[in-house]
Write a protein that holds these residues in place. Structure first.
Motif, mmCIF file in Angstrom:
data_model
loop_
_atom_site.group_PDB
_atom_site.id
_atom_site.type_symbol
_atom_site.label_atom_id
_atom_site.label_comp_id
_atom_site.label_asym_id
_atom_site.label_seq_id
_atom_site.Cartn_x
_atom_site.Cartn_y
_atom_site.Cartn_z
ATOM 1 N N LEU A 57 39.698 30.711 46.439
ATOM 2 C CA LEU A 57 40.323 31.464 47.447
ATOM 3 C C LEU A 57 41.395 30.502 47.877
ATOM 4 O O LEU A 57 40.986 29.821 49.087
ATOM 5 C CB LEU A 57 39.496 32.342 48.471
ATOM 6 N N HIS A 58 42.457 30.531 47.654
ATOM 7 C CA HIS A 58 43.505 29.493 47.990
ATOM 8 C C HIS A 58 44.609 30.280 48.789
ATOM 9 O O HIS A 58 45.295 29.537 49.612
ATOM 10 C CB HIS A 58 44.094 28.982 46.949
ATOM 11 N N ARG A 59 44.733 31.625 48.823
ATOM 12 C CA ARG A 59 45.944 32.141 49.486
ATOM 13 C C ARG A 59 45.323 33.650 49.992
ATOM 14 O O ARG A 59 44.120 34.034 49.314
ATOM 15 C CB ARG A 59 47.236 32.574 48.547
ATOM 16 N N VAL A 60 46.178 34.242 50.862
ATOM 17 C CA VAL A 60 45.623 35.404 51.316
ATOM 18 C C VAL A 60 45.458 36.536 50.610
ATOM 19 O O VAL A 60 44.235 37.059 50.585
ATOM 20 C CB VAL A 60 46.614 36.025 52.455
ATOM 21 N N ILE A 61 46.250 36.533 49.473
ATOM 22 C CA ILE A 61 45.786 37.580 48.464
ATOM 23 C C ILE A 61 44.631 37.434 47.637
ATOM 24 O O ILE A 61 44.069 38.261 47.288
ATOM 25 C CB ILE A 61 47.117 37.637 47.403
ATOM 26 N N ASP A 62 44.341 36.052 47.449
ATOM 27 C CA ASP A 62 43.088 35.910 47.028
ATOM 28 C C ASP A 62 41.791 36.407 47.781
ATOM 29 O O ASP A 62 40.860 37.143 47.324
ATOM 30 C CB ASP A 62 42.698 34.255 46.685
ATOM 31 N N MET A 63 41.929 36.340 48.831
ATOM 32 C CA MET A 63 40.842 36.958 49.835
ATOM 33 C C MET A 63 40.898 38.229 49.980
ATOM 34 O O MET A 63 39.913 39.019 49.916
ATOM 35 C CB MET A 63 41.121 36.109 51.178
ATOM 36 N N ALA A 64 42.034 38.887 49.894
ATOM 37 C CA ALA A 64 42.295 40.346 49.686
ATOM 38 C C ALA A 64 41.720 41.112 48.672
ATOM 39 O O ALA A 64 40.927 42.179 48.453
ATOM 40 C CB ALA A 64 43.471 40.770 50.009
ATOM 41 N N PHE A 65 41.706 40.162 47.423
ATOM 42 C CA PHE A 65 41.174 40.652 46.225
ATOM 43 C C PHE A 65 39.832 40.322 46.107
ATOM 44 O O PHE A 65 39.191 40.359 44.947
ATOM 45 C CB PHE A 65 42.226 40.247 45.016
ATOM 46 N N HIS A 66 39.247 39.510 46.960
ATOM 47 C CA HIS A 66 37.845 39.233 46.776
ATOM 48 C C HIS A 66 36.968 40.093 47.191
ATOM 49 O O HIS A 66 36.299 40.686 48.400
ATOM 50 C CB HIS A 66 37.559 37.892 47.456
ATOM 51 N N LEU A 67 36.477 40.976 46.274
ATOM 52 C CA LEU A 67 35.970 42.356 46.596
ATOM 53 C C LEU A 67 34.571 42.226 46.866
ATOM 54 O O LEU A 67 33.864 41.239 46.207
ATOM 55 C CB LEU A 67 36.209 43.337 45.612
ATOM 56 N N PRO A 68 33.893 42.982 47.698
ATOM 57 C CA PRO A 68 32.324 43.084 47.830
ATOM 58 C C PRO A 68 31.469 43.378 46.601
ATOM 59 O O PRO A 68 32.058 44.160 45.957
ATOM 60 C CB PRO A 68 32.127 43.925 48.995
ATOM 61 N N THR A 69 30.530 42.975 46.248
ATOM 62 C CA THR A 69 29.714 43.204 45.224
ATOM 63 C C THR A 69 28.457 44.132 45.631
ATOM 64 O O THR A 69 27.746 44.600 44.790
ATOM 65 C CB THR A 69 29.118 41.890 44.589
ATOM 66 N N GLY A 70 28.201 44.485 47.002
ATOM 67 C CA GLY A 70 27.255 45.272 47.426
ATOM 68 C C GLY A 70 27.272 45.478 48.826
ATOM 69 O O GLY A 70 28.290 45.021 49.346
ATOM 70 N N TRP A 71 26.267 46.085 49.526
ATOM 71 C CA TRP A 71 26.251 46.388 50.853
ATOM 72 C C TRP A 71 24.937 46.478 51.387
ATOM 73 O O TRP A 71 23.878 46.430 50.792
ATOM 74 C CB TRP A 71 27.078 47.778 51.116
ATOM 75 N N ILE A 72 24.744 46.471 52.886
ATOM 76 C CA ILE A 72 23.625 46.477 53.530
ATOM 77 C C ILE A 72 23.761 47.599 54.205
ATOM 78 O O ILE A 72 24.634 47.667 55.274
ATOM 79 C CB ILE A 72 23.126 45.313 54.243
#
Length: 711
Positions: A57-72
């Motif tokens: 995760l080097h750029r803002v777009i990397d963070m935007a596309f870092h999708l969750p894999t599950g939830w609580i």
């Protein structure tokens, strides 16, 4: 490699490793907030940037596309209730007593809710004073975590968060869970992704309106926000996956369109060299069909772009040889690019045997060729005296020039990145024809996703005489029995491979494992045991391989360096240690080192005792089938698209939002929509095309507008 250097105004200059400018791409200004460095997000300094860097995760777009894999699913509660055991709750608690673990046991904090009900908050490890600082006696805190029963009491082990009431977040019923690295929590990751979504602009719609309405998808920005807020939102996830696949398909179609518009050189071989080739067997129907397809391509002025797929042992090298001979018959030169030195020299020896007696000059060039030998090869290429060059990446170095390079064959092409193929093709005055080969069967979906600009040939039948390989799975507890079986095999005049396991970083290296195994086997079999690995000098490697090919060595202990290119028909046994650590495609490739003669061949997969469900499924499939295409389909399901194609190693653009399931479901629609845009809706110049252009930049397929691939 191709590097990107940022210029002013959001532009990027793409340069080759030598520093020469290749092209300038102009990213739309509307996307600049997404392509800012990760430190543009509030709270991201050098300390936090390190764990983010480990995740890519080097750029803002990397963070935007870092999708969750599950939830609580987190339930707000006013008071403790044993009925909530097993649930994650959020509740206000006040510490009433601290019990230190004295450095051995856990620290326990006895706390009460507003009604005086008790719960123990348990912390393992860490400084005993840390819990006291986090939960001062008598001060209420908002606490969240999984409530459990411990005997007849309630407890919460390592709460997710403990915060003063004025700092406690509004607790939603669902909290997203993200892939993490040491140094960052899921909650902190959620805060950063929320910032990235906030910086994401509203973008013009690139999906065809009828398709958008049919699926009921939200807009791109709405989908991004929804999937971070609720990872179970199927429509939002579908929309994002579709966008990535659409951009991919559009880029490939543009490249194909551009390639078809370029003029290369028609090669019309007269057949004299192929007719003089003395083969001990006839071509299979699949080989003959593929040779005709290649011959038809080469006779066109448009450069050939063909992918040749074939399972292990299906005869791809012979088809490539025929193609190279066509180029030589037409008075031109051909080059065969291999990923490893072992494979390059194996190809050289194979072609030298097959073409012996023909007026065709062959040469091999790898990184270790120096001095007069190298100079003679370079002079022969430049003068045209050498007709076919076989080698590794060394064959496209700056000092290597060709008189008339007209055909490039790339073997095990998934191991090469775009830039490497481009550098080799740049050696010709006019775009050369390209034949890419792979022995890693690629599922139909991935062929379209990654090679949509190429025509595809498939060798779907085996040459006569190839025997199916018997595969057995054996526990590591039975290793002494395997060594005894190896002794019987050697005494009968057989030869064997022994492949050492992939080793975890925390243990020793793969090389050390191979050296240890070779030493162990030598105590029983003496100098009949050879060892080969990637760090050996070329001359040492050659000597070991020559000893094995000549039958002087009975057992070849190796790392995965022998995965491709080693051809010893008398070797009919392969032992693969800790086979559960390998992927399916790699196991299939390794198994393909045997079964190359007419004798019965056996593959022994040695498994560990702690098998996960996925590993168990892999080994069961290996035992069940020798069909590489079926194995590839299953590998796609188990591992995902990027891993299977080697995109992480080769530098190809992988998929971040599309999964194996969405590839299968959405790729045909994405391909059809991209075709519709080009054929009906004015391409990139029409109204929808302008929006699609933004999508190409957003998903970093922007290079595809001009030249995404080497075609």
């Amino acid at each position: 490699m191709v590097f990107q250097r940022q210029l002013a105004g959001g532009r990027w200059r793409r340069t080759s490793a030598g520093g020469r400018s290749m092209q300038i791409v102009m990213r739309p200004d509307i996307l600049n907030p997404l392509f800012a460095e990760i430190t543009a997000l509030k709270g991201v300094g050098p300390g936090l940037a390190k764990p983010l860097d480990k995740l890519g995760l080097h750029r803002v777009i990397d963070m935007a596309f870092h999708l969750p894999t599950g939830w609580i699913d987190r339930v707000p509660r006013e008071e403790l209730d044993m009925a909530d055991a097993g649930r994650t709750i959020a509740i206000t608690l006040t510490a009433v007593e601290h019990r230190s673990g004295n450095g051995r046991g856990p620290s326990r904090v006895r706390a009460v809710d507003a009604k005086g009900n008790h719960v123990s908050l348990v912390y393992f490890g860490g400084h005993p004073g840390w819990a006291k600082k986090l939960l001062p006696t008598g001060e209420p805190r908002r606490v969240s975590g999984r409530l459990e029963m411990y005997g007849q009491e309630l407890q919460m082990v390592h709460p997710d968060y403990v915060l003063p009431l004025d700092e406690a977040p509004d607790v939603g019923e669902r909290e997203s869970i993200y892939p993490l690295s040491e140094g960052i929590t899921s909650r902190r990751m959620g805060q950063l992704t929320a910032q990235a979504v906030e910086r994401s602009p509203d973008l013009p719609e690139w999906i065809e309106p009828g398709l958008l309405a049919k699926h009921g998808w939200p807009s791109w920005r709405e989908a991004l926000g929804r999937v971070h807020a609720d990872p179970s939102d199927a429509k939002a996830k579908e929309r994002l996956a579709y966008d990535e696949l659409f951009a991919n398909q559009l880029a490939l179609m543009l490249v194909r369109q551009s390639s078809r518009a370029r003029r290369g050189r028609a090669l019309a071989g007269d057949g004299r060299l192929r007719d003089a080739l003395e083969l001990p067997y006839a071509l299979t129907g699949a080989q003959a069909r593929t040779v005709r397809e290649i011959e038809g391509d080469l006779q066109q002025a448009q450069p050939m772009l063909r992918l040749l797929q074939g399972d292990v042992g299906s005869g791809k090298t012979l088809v490539a040889t025929m193609a190279l001979l066509m180029a030589v018959e037409a008075g031109a030169q051909g080059a065969l690019l291999a990923p490893t030195e072992i494979l390059a020299r194996q190809h050289f020896e194979t072609l030298r045997r097959q073409l012996g007696g023909l007026p065709v000059e062959l040469a091999v060039l790898t990184g270790r060729d120096k001095g007069r030998v190298r100079e003679a090869t370079l002079m022969g290429l430049a003068s045209g005296a050498i007709h076919i060059l076989i080698g590794t990446h060394a064959i496209f170095q700056e000092t290597v020039t060709y008189k008339d390079l007209a055909l490039v064959v790339v073997d095990e092409q998934h191991r090469f990145g775009v830039a490497q193929r481009m550098m080799l093709q740049a050696k010709a005055e006019r775009p050369p024809h390209l034949l890419a080969m792979t022995a890693t069967p690629i599922p139909r979906t991935l062929t379209l996703a990654n090679y949509g600009e190429m025509d595809v040939s498939q060798l779907d039948e085996m040459p006569p005489g190839r025997q199916p390989i018997e595969t057995r799975v054996i526990s590591e507890d039975r290793l002494p029995e395997v060594v005894d079986a190896l002794a019987r095999h050697l005494s009968d005049g057989g030869q064997a491979y022994w492949v050492c396991p992939l080793v975890e970083e925390s243990e020793k290296s793969d090389l050390a494992a191979a050296e240890d195994r070779a030493e162990t086997l030598r105590t029983r079999f003496g100098d009949r045991v050879g060892l080969v690995h990637g760090r050996m000098k070329g001359s040492e490697k050659d000597a070991v391989m020559a000893g094995f090919a000549g039958g002087r060595t009975g057992v070849l202990v190796a790392t995965t360096v022998i995965e491709v290119g080693v051809d010893v028909p008398n070797a009919t046994l392969i032992v693969i240690e800790h086979a559960d650590r390998f992927g399916l495609a790699q196991l299939h490739q390794l198994r393909g080192r045997v079964g190359r003669g007419s004798g019965r061949s056996i593959c022994l997969l040695i498994r560990g005792n702690q098998l996960g469900e996925t590993s168990r499924a892999r080994l069961a499939l290996m035992r069940e089938t020798n069909d590489g295409f079926r194995i590839a389909e299953e590998d796609l399901r188990l591992r995902g698209a990027g891993d299977l194609l080697g995109t992480k190693q080769s530098g190809e653009a992988g998929f971040r939002l599309a999964t194996a399931e969405t590839l299968e479901a959405l790729l045909p629609a994405a391909a059809a929509d991209a075709r519709l845009l080009i054929d009906r809706d004015g391409g990139l110049e029409g109204a929808r095309g302008q929006a699609a252009r933004t999508a190409l930049y957003l998903f970093e397929r922007d290079a595809g507008v001009a030249l995404l691939r080497s075609g």
